[in-house]
Write a protein that holds these residues in place. Structure first.
Motif, PDB file in Angstrom:
ATOM      1  N   GLY A 185       0.868  -0.965  -0.270  1.00  0.00           N
ATOM      2  CA  GLY A 185       0.333   0.048  -0.008  1.00  0.00           C
ATOM      3  C   GLY A 185       1.097   0.958   0.143  1.00  0.00           C
ATOM      4  N   ALA A 186       2.109   1.046   0.622  1.00  0.00           N
ATOM      5  CA  ALA A 186       2.777   2.327   0.951  1.00  0.00           C
ATOM      6  C   ALA A 186       3.343   2.749  -0.161  1.00  0.00           C
ATOM      7  N   LEU A 187       3.865   1.719  -0.944  1.00  0.00           N
ATOM      8  CA  LEU A 187       4.904   1.554  -2.078  1.00  0.00           C
ATOM      9  C   LEU A 187       3.749   2.496  -3.188  1.00  0.00           C
ATOM     10  N   GLY A 188       2.822   1.769  -3.346  1.00  0.00           N
ATOM     11  CA  GLY A 188       1.737   1.779  -4.511  1.00  0.00           C
ATOM     12  C   GLY A 188       0.960   3.161  -4.788  1.00  0.00           C
ATOM     13  N   PHE A 189       0.576   3.687  -3.659  1.00  0.00           N
ATOM     14  CA  PHE A 189       0.356   5.016  -3.016  1.00  0.00           C
ATOM     15  C   PHE A 189       0.092   6.294  -3.860  1.00  0.00           C
ATOM     16  N   TRP A 190       1.541   6.597  -4.074  1.00  0.00           N
ATOM     17  CA  TRP A 190       1.824   7.617  -4.216  1.00  0.00           C
ATOM     18  C   TRP A 190       2.048   7.839  -5.564  1.00  0.00           C
ATOM     19  N   PRO A 191       2.839   7.037  -6.336  1.00  0.00           N
ATOM     20  CA  PRO A 191       3.111   7.152  -7.601  1.00  0.00           C
ATOM     21  C   PRO A 191       2.759   6.924  -8.328  1.00  0.00           C
ATOM     22  N   LEU A 192       1.320   6.061  -8.318  1.00  0.00           N
ATOM     23  CA  LEU A 192       0.242   5.339  -9.278  1.00  0.00           C
ATOM     24  C   LEU A 192      -1.170   5.940  -8.068  1.00  0.00           C
TER      25      LEU A 192
ATOM     26  N   MET B 174       1.133  20.703  -4.289  1.00  0.00           N
ATOM     27  CA  MET B 174       1.110  20.415  -2.709  1.00  0.00           C
ATOM     28  C   MET B 174       0.593  19.079  -2.653  1.00  0.00           C
ATOM     29  N   LEU B 175      -1.176  18.985  -3.507  1.00  0.00           N
ATOM     30  CA  LEU B 175      -0.865  17.462  -3.095  1.00  0.00           C
ATOM     31  C   LEU B 175      -0.019  16.934  -3.374  1.00  0.00           C
ATOM     32  N   SER B 176       0.372  15.933  -4.142  1.00  0.00           N
ATOM     33  CA  SER B 176       1.600  15.489  -4.423  1.00  0.00           C
ATOM     34  C   SER B 176       2.509  15.435  -3.498  1.00  0.00           C
ATOM     35  N   MET B 177       3.336  16.001  -2.895  1.00  0.00           N
ATOM     36  CA  MET B 177       4.395  16.647  -2.132  1.00  0.00           C
ATOM     37  C   MET B 177       3.635  16.167  -0.762  1.00  0.00           C
ATOM     38  N   ALA B 178       2.285  15.732   0.052  1.00  0.00           N
ATOM     39  CA  ALA B 178       1.782  16.059   0.810  1.00  0.00           C
ATOM     40  C   ALA B 178       1.982  13.723   0.587  1.00  0.00           C
ATOM     41  N   CYS B 179       1.193  14.058  -0.310  1.00  0.00           N
ATOM     42  CA  CYS B 179       1.096  12.285  -0.397  1.00  0.00           C
ATOM     43  C   CYS B 179       2.447  10.710  -0.248  1.00  0.00           C
ATOM     44  N   LEU B 180       3.503  12.003  -1.531  1.00  0.00           N
ATOM     45  CA  LEU B 180       4.629  11.366  -0.371  1.00  0.00           C
ATOM     46  C   LEU B 180       5.057  10.902   0.258  1.00  0.00           C
ATOM     47  N   MET B 181       4.615  12.263   1.161  1.00  0.00           N
ATOM     48  CA  MET B 181       5.551  12.118   2.324  1.00  0.00           C
ATOM     49  C   MET B 181       4.259  10.783   3.214  1.00  0.00           C
ATOM     50  N   VAL B 182       3.247  10.708   3.046  1.00  0.00           N
ATOM     51  CA  VAL B 182       2.318   9.924   3.397  1.00  0.00           C
ATOM     52  C   VAL B 182       3.316   8.727   2.954  1.00  0.00           C
TER      53      VAL B 182
END
Length: 478
Positions: A416-423, A450-458
């Motif tokens: 879940g963590a590895l696939g969430f942000w990029p995909l 900003m949405l993309s960066m926040a999700c990257l950190m998550v």
């Protein structure tokens, strides 16, 4: 076009011109010369629900237990909102240019190739197919857990509770793998719509049973367990509290992962109306339904077990009456995962087979199909030897890896963590910005970035928590 097989870009698989002069005007063919798509709002929703309400729902009570009554539901709601929003952006990328007549992108990587291009398509393809591969491993583990639960339940009651009924998960993983080898011979995604509908019904069945048992347990005890901040220090150490909370975020991310196959689902939808319009409705409907189920199952599971909520909700109810109801729930999980495995693996199958066809167009082993008559069916089954060997090998590989690493919660969190942000976030946002030509540094551009960066950190912190959790589980197991 360069016809040298060695020069073929493996990610440019579906950009193959199809010349059908008289047939293009027929009612049997779409604007791209392919057979007309027949998917509807109903079938697209079934595919999404099959993909979303997967085994991830079973870990939500555990996830809420780590985060507490405030953060647990809040994180689930945020993930549902982000998933719906970015999925809406991704639906706009099915056609390049005009949303009704532009060039179709048959797969996720096709969309990235035609809109972003360059190195990003290779990165996307690698991440997407690794993610799908990981999900297939997670589903194999989850199915074996449910098979073992049924066997242990019956063993426990037959012995009157005297036999601890210890058993290995390996035979059950092999059984699941054999069933997937057979179903994997279904040639194309659009031919498994019936399997998705059956799987979607099963997902509601076991989720509903888990919810009902949670409500019954709370009603019997007349107390709501749990706290506002989740599992208490003392039950776990402060370091464990942090890592488990991060892992819980990864588990919730896994529970919402379906963007990886959204374009493939959209490619089954008929038009008019525009495919994006139907897909947005299907996405909204499916995420609303699944989020409601997730909130109920996660919250009631936490209310039932408190700090000791199990990694798999149904296993927490033990082997007590009504044990037959738990058997039904676990059987429904198995049937659902059989279908969900196919939904997630069909894009991998299509990718490899079409790449092989382009790479070795003269190979008898890869191209030749044999007609196998099937009683009761008008058209024969087309057996392809390469498809048989490659798909069988794929299923065997996922089964063996599952047997070597049978830790459900940890696998779920990492995937879940590895696939969430990029995909789910990065590529949909970047493609939408490019497709709609959103001006750099405009307010909308800044908000999307900003949405993309926040999700990257998550994703980063959730991935770290899940990796540490997997390491600790492996250490204590060994």
């Amino acid at each position: 076009m360069d016809h040298n097989p060695a020069a073929v870009n493996p990610f440019q698989l579906f950009d193959v011109p199809v010349v059908i002069s008289s047939q293009n005007d027929s009612h049997c063919f779409d604007d791209d010369g392919r057979l007309k798509r027949t998917g509807t709002l109903c079938t697209a929703s079934a595919h999404i629900i099959t993909a979303v309400i997967g085994s991830g729902v079973l870990s939500l009570a555990w996830a809420v237990a780590q985060l507490g009554w405030i953060a647990g539901p809040a994180v689930m709601f945020l993930f549902s909102f982000v998933t719906y929003y970015t999925s809406s952006l991704l639906t706009e990328c099915y056609r390049t240019g005009d949303p009704t007549s532009g060039k179709r992108n048959y797969t996720y990587t096709d969309a990235v190739l035609s809109i972003l291009g360059g190195y990003e398509v290779k990165a996307c393809g690698l991440i997407q197919y690794l993610n799908l591969f990981g999900i297939s491993i997670g589903y194999t583990i989850a199915a074996s857990i449910s098979m073992m639960a049924i066997k242990r339940s019956n063993c426990f009651h037959n012995s009157g509770g005297k036999n601890p009924c210890h058993m290995s998960s390996n035979p059950y993983m092999i059984m699941f793998g054999v069933s997937e080898i057979l179903l994997s011979q279904i040639p194309d995604f659009d031919q498994i719509w019936w399997l998705s509908i059956v799987a979607a019904v099963m997902s509601f069945t076991y989720s509903g049973i888990g919810l009902g048992l949670g409500i019954a347990k709370v009603a019997a005890s007349e107390t709501l367990k749990g706290s506002l901040t989740g599992i208490s220090i003392g039950t776990v150490t402060q370091a464990q509290k942090i890592w488990r909370s991060l892992q819980a975020i990864g588990n919730i991310a896994f529970a919402y992962s379906f963007s990886v196959i959204l374009i493939e689902i959209q490619d089954t939808i008929k038009s008019p109306p525009a495919e994006a319009k139907t897909m947005k409705k299907a996405t909204k409907l499916s995420i609303a339904i699944t989020t409601t189920f997730y909130m109920l199952c996660g919250s009631m599971g936490y209310a039932s077990f408190g700090d000791f909520a199990p990694g798999n909700l149904l296993t927490g109810f033990g082997f007590f009456n009504p044990f037959w109801l738990l058997d039904i729930a676990n059987a429904a999980i198995i049937i659902h995962l059989v279908g969900a495995y196919q939904v997630f693996c069909q894009p991998i199958f299509a990718f490899v087979e079409k790449w092989a066809t382009r790479r070795w167009p003269e190979s008898y082993f890869i191209i030749k199909e044999f007609n196998i008559p099937i009683p009761g069916r008008r058209s024969p089954y087309k057996l392809n030897m390469f498809r048989l060997v490659w798909r069988t090998g794929f299923v065997m590989t996922t089964t063996v890896i599952s047997m070597l690493f049978p830790f459900f919660n940890d696998v779920v969190g990492i995937i879940g963590a590895l696939g969430f942000w990029p995909l789910t976030v990065y590529f949909p946002v970047e493609m939408y910005i490019q497709q709609k030509k959103i001006c750099k540094w405009s307010s909308r551009w800044i908000c999307l970035k900003m949405l993309s960066m926040a999700c990257l950190m998550v994703s980063v912190v959730a991935g770290a928590g899940s990796v540490v959790g997997a390491f600790l589980t492996l250490r204590f197991t060994i």
